[in-house]
Design a protein around this motif. Structure first.
Motif, PDB file in Angstrom:
ATOM      1  N   ALA A  79      -4.873  -3.021  -6.696  1.00  0.00           N
ATOM      2  CA  ALA A  79      -3.996  -3.151  -5.526  1.00  0.00           C
ATOM      3  C   ALA A  79      -4.620  -2.480  -4.317  1.00  0.00           C
ATOM      4  O   ALA A  79      -4.575  -3.018  -3.192  1.00  0.00           O
ATOM      5  N   LEU A  80      -5.241  -1.318  -4.552  1.00  0.00           N
ATOM      6  CA  LEU A  80      -5.866  -0.603  -3.446  1.00  0.00           C
ATOM      7  C   LEU A  80      -7.063  -1.379  -2.898  1.00  0.00           C
ATOM      8  O   LEU A  80      -7.217  -1.524  -1.677  1.00  0.00           O
ATOM      9  N   SER A  81      -7.901  -1.863  -3.835  1.00  0.00           N
ATOM     10  CA  SER A  81      -9.118  -2.542  -3.345  1.00  0.00           C
ATOM     11  C   SER A  81      -8.785  -3.869  -2.634  1.00  0.00           C
ATOM     12  O   SER A  81      -9.435  -4.250  -1.678  1.00  0.00           O
ATOM     13  N   ASP A  82      -7.752  -4.577  -3.071  1.00  0.00           N
ATOM     14  CA  ASP A  82      -7.383  -5.846  -2.389  1.00  0.00           C
ATOM     15  C   ASP A  82      -6.558  -5.603  -1.130  1.00  0.00           C
ATOM     16  O   ASP A  82      -6.410  -6.479  -0.286  1.00  0.00           O
ATOM     17  N   GLY A  83      -5.940  -4.425  -1.076  1.00  0.00           N
ATOM     18  CA  GLY A  83      -5.018  -4.120   0.033  1.00  0.00           C
ATOM     19  C   GLY A  83      -3.601  -4.258  -0.483  1.00  0.00           C
ATOM     20  O   GLY A  83      -3.227  -5.345  -0.929  1.00  0.00           O
ATOM     21  N   GLN A  84      -2.835  -3.167  -0.400  1.00  0.00           N
ATOM     22  CA  GLN A  84      -1.512  -3.211  -1.028  1.00  0.00           C
ATOM     23  C   GLN A  84      -0.530  -4.119  -0.295  1.00  0.00           C
ATOM     24  O   GLN A  84       0.468  -4.545  -0.864  1.00  0.00           O
ATOM     25  N   GLU A  85      -0.846  -4.429   0.969  1.00  0.00           N
ATOM     26  CA  GLU A  85       0.033  -5.374   1.673  1.00  0.00           C
ATOM     27  C   GLU A  85      -0.293  -6.824   1.281  1.00  0.00           C
ATOM     28  O   GLU A  85       0.453  -7.748   1.594  1.00  0.00           O
ATOM     29  N   HIS A  86      -1.437  -6.971   0.576  1.00  0.00           N
ATOM     30  CA  HIS A  86      -1.823  -8.313   0.142  1.00  0.00           C
ATOM     31  C   HIS A  86      -1.566  -8.556  -1.338  1.00  0.00           C
ATOM     32  O   HIS A  86      -1.420  -9.701  -1.766  1.00  0.00           O
ATOM     33  N   THR A  87      -1.572  -7.485  -2.137  1.00  0.00           N
ATOM     34  CA  THR A  87      -1.474  -7.646  -3.591  1.00  0.00           C
ATOM     35  C   THR A  87      -0.498  -6.631  -4.187  1.00  0.00           C
ATOM     36  O   THR A  87      -0.436  -5.492  -3.715  1.00  0.00           O
ATOM     37  N   PHE A  88       0.244  -7.052  -5.185  1.00  0.00           N
ATOM     38  CA  PHE A  88       1.030  -6.090  -5.954  1.00  0.00           C
ATOM     39  C   PHE A  88       0.910  -6.435  -7.425  1.00  0.00           C
ATOM     40  O   PHE A  88       0.627  -7.594  -7.783  1.00  0.00           O
ATOM     41  N   LEU A  89       1.088  -5.426  -8.302  1.00  0.00           N
ATOM     42  CA  LEU A  89       1.070  -5.637  -9.754  1.00  0.00           C
ATOM     43  C   LEU A  89       2.233  -4.848 -10.343  1.00  0.00           C
ATOM     44  O   LEU A  89       2.512  -3.724  -9.903  1.00  0.00           O
ATOM     45  N   ARG A  90       2.943  -5.476 -11.276  1.00  0.00           N
ATOM     46  CA  ARG A  90       4.072  -4.763 -11.915  1.00  0.00           C
ATOM     47  C   ARG A  90       3.990  -4.972 -13.416  1.00  0.00           C
ATOM     48  O   ARG A  90       3.579  -6.035 -13.896  1.00  0.00           O
ATOM     49  N   LEU A  91       4.408  -3.904 -14.139  1.00  0.00           N
ATOM     50  CA  LEU A  91       4.543  -4.025 -15.596  1.00  0.00           C
ATOM     51  C   LEU A  91       6.028  -4.095 -15.896  1.00  0.00           C
ATOM     52  O   LEU A  91       6.808  -3.282 -15.409  1.00  0.00           O
ATOM     53  N   LEU A  92       6.438  -5.110 -16.677  1.00  0.00           N
ATOM     54  CA  LEU A  92       7.856  -5.307 -16.960  1.00  0.00           C
ATOM     55  C   LEU A  92       8.075  -5.407 -18.467  1.00  0.00           C
ATOM     56  O   LEU A  92       7.161  -5.835 -19.192  1.00  0.00           O
TER      57      LEU A  92
END
Ligand code: ADP
Length: 477
Positions: A79-92
């Motif tokens: 998320a940091l390397s792509d930019g957090q305003e561009h990418t998110f990841l969630r574990l559900l």
């Protein structure tokens, strides 16, 4: 009113052609670009989905080899390397509980799609969705995928890059397209002008001719195109018209000169009758002479009309297969009595049959005129020979006599209307017989010529195209 003027279709053909050309070019370019645009946007979104699914697979493998701790660390790093305003990841968890997530401040309205989780529970490997979030300027693509027992990874990516890539295509296309349409319109205009120059030349020639320059012709450019065919046909038509006008002029000159004498003679006879004749006998004699002169005049007028008809190619053209042998034999039979009366002999050298494509009546007149002349201009004890030959696709009919002959000076003129040689004036005649022979031969695609020796005799030869052999077989069987 001005609007009406503007909307009215352009009057020059060149402009209309240019508009059509530019219009068709624009439409086809737009269609081509539309298809290209659709193809690249499909390819881009397919690639995006493949990437997302690949990422889920990588995380699933990492969970097995390195454990949940490493997965979470990798999530933050991604998320940091792509930019957090561009990418998110969630574990559900499978029932929708969020177990871990990257910074979601730019993705505040992201909700867990219970239907997607249901599909995963039902055995699906991935569920892909497009998100339209109020806090994001561009749409986003998200994937749900099971990476472990009761463990679902959701990755979301902004579609900003894809949208910018497509927008770049659009912004490049519009000016390029405008430039191409302008160039196409200019080329179209030049091509249309070039193509229509020939038409313009035909029009100019027609204008000059209508002003009286009858000798004007469209210049020949050897382009080999439709315009050249138009120009050639136009020139040919003008030649024909000129020929007809010339013929009509000659005819009216002839009428003025040559029909005047018989008319003057008729008038003279009538006048003499009025002044001198008193008895019924004298009146009868006068009427007889007048009828004779009138018949001569009628004969001349009819012959002139026949010549004009044959020369212009008008009138009924009832072409049929004619056996020339029959035509010649019949003519010889008809003239036999006259020949005997003048102590002349007629000999005929004929093949078995000789077919030609023509009009029996006209062919008979040709042969009869030549025979009539031959007998007329041959002194007693002389002979006339008619021969017929078919050779090399051509038929030749020649009529030779042992008569008075024609001088070298007269020979070139005997086919002219009303021309009569001085040495033959003692004989009756109109000077139209040979002109008619020439006109008829010409109308059948043939020709006639004469050779002669003064005091020895003359030969007149008609040449006609022969029928194809196949026709001869057909008609003899
Ligand atoms: P016509 O016979 O009525 O005078 P034609 O046109 O048939 O008119 O012939 C034109 C002229 O050519 C004749 O007047 C004559 O002087 C000459 N001519 C034609 N045929 C012969 C011939 N066989 N022998 C000599 N002169 C001829």
């Amino acid at each position: 009113m001005y609007l009406k003027k503007i909307l009215r279709p352009p009057s020059t053909l060149a402009l209309r052609l240019t508009l059509w050309y530019a219009g068709i070019f624009t439409i086809s370019t737009l269609v081509a670009f539309g298809a290209f645009y659709l193809a690249i946007s499909t390819v881009i979104s397919k690639h995006r989905d493949l990437d997302l699914r690949g990422d889920v697979q990588e995380y699933s493998a990492m969970l097995v080899t390195k454990g949940i701790g490493e997965v979470k660390a990798e999530m933050s790093w991604d998320a940091l390397s792509d930019g957090q305003e561009h990418t998110f990841l969630r574990l559900l968890s499978l029932d929708g509980k969020e177990l871990a997530a990257t910074d979601m401040s730019a993705w505040r309205s992201v909700r867990t799609d219970s239907q997607a989780l249901e599909k995963l529970k039902g055995g699906a490997d991935y569920v892909l969705e497009t998100l339209d979030l109020p806090e994001q300027e561009f749409k986003a693509r998200t994937v749900y995928g099971s990476i472990g027992p009761d463990l679902v990874l959701q990755i979301g990516e902004s579609l900003e890059e894809d949208a910018e890539f497509l927008a770049l295509h659009r912004t490049v296309f519009i000016p390029v397209m405008a430039a191409m349409v302008i160039v196409a319109a200019i080329i179209g205009w030049l091509m249309a002008r070039r193509a229509l120059i020939g038409v313009e030349e035909v029009t100019q020639t027609a204008i000059e001719i209508s002003k009286g320059a009858m000798d004007k012709r469209v210049p020949f450019k050897a382009r080999g195109d439709e315009i050249e065919r138009l120009a050639t046909t136009f020139n040919y038509m003008l030649d024909r018209i000129n020929l007809l006008i010339k013929g009509m002029r000659e005819m009216s000159d002839n009428i003025a000169h040559d029909l005047r004498s018989p008319l003057a003679r008729i008038r003279g006879v009538a006048e003499m009758g009025l002044i001198t004749s008193h008895t019924e006998e004298e009146h009868k004699a006068m009427a007889g002479s007048m009828v004779e002169e009138c018949d001569r005049l009628l004969g001349m007028i009819n012959a002139m009309l026949d010549i004009a008809e044959a020369e212009s190619g008008t009138g009924e053209n009832t072409l049929e297969e004619v056996d020339l042998v029959r035509v010649v034999q019949r003519a010889c039979e008809l003239f036999q009595a006259i020949a005997e009366e003048n102590s002349l002999t007629i000999a005929a050298d004929l093949p078995k049959n000789c077919l030609v494509y023509g009009e029996a009546r006209k062919l008979q007149r040709m042969v009869a005129n030549l025979l009539d002349n031959a007998l007329k201009f041959t002194p007693p004890q002389g002979s006339v020979t008619v021969s017929l030959k078919a050779d090399n696709g051509q038929i030749t009919i020649s009529v030779s006599d042992t008569g008075i002959g024609i001088s070298e000076d007269d020979l070139p003129y005997v086919f002219k209307r009303f021309y009569r040689c001085d040495n033959s004036r003692a004989q009756q005649g109109t000077g139209l017989g040979l002109s008619l022979v020439k006109a008829i031969a010409g109308s059948l695609g043939g020709s006639v010529n004469a050779s002669s020796h003064l005091g020895k005799g003359s030969t007149f030869t008609i040449t006609l195209p022969q029928l194809p052999l196949s026709h001869q077989f057909q008609s003899s069987s």
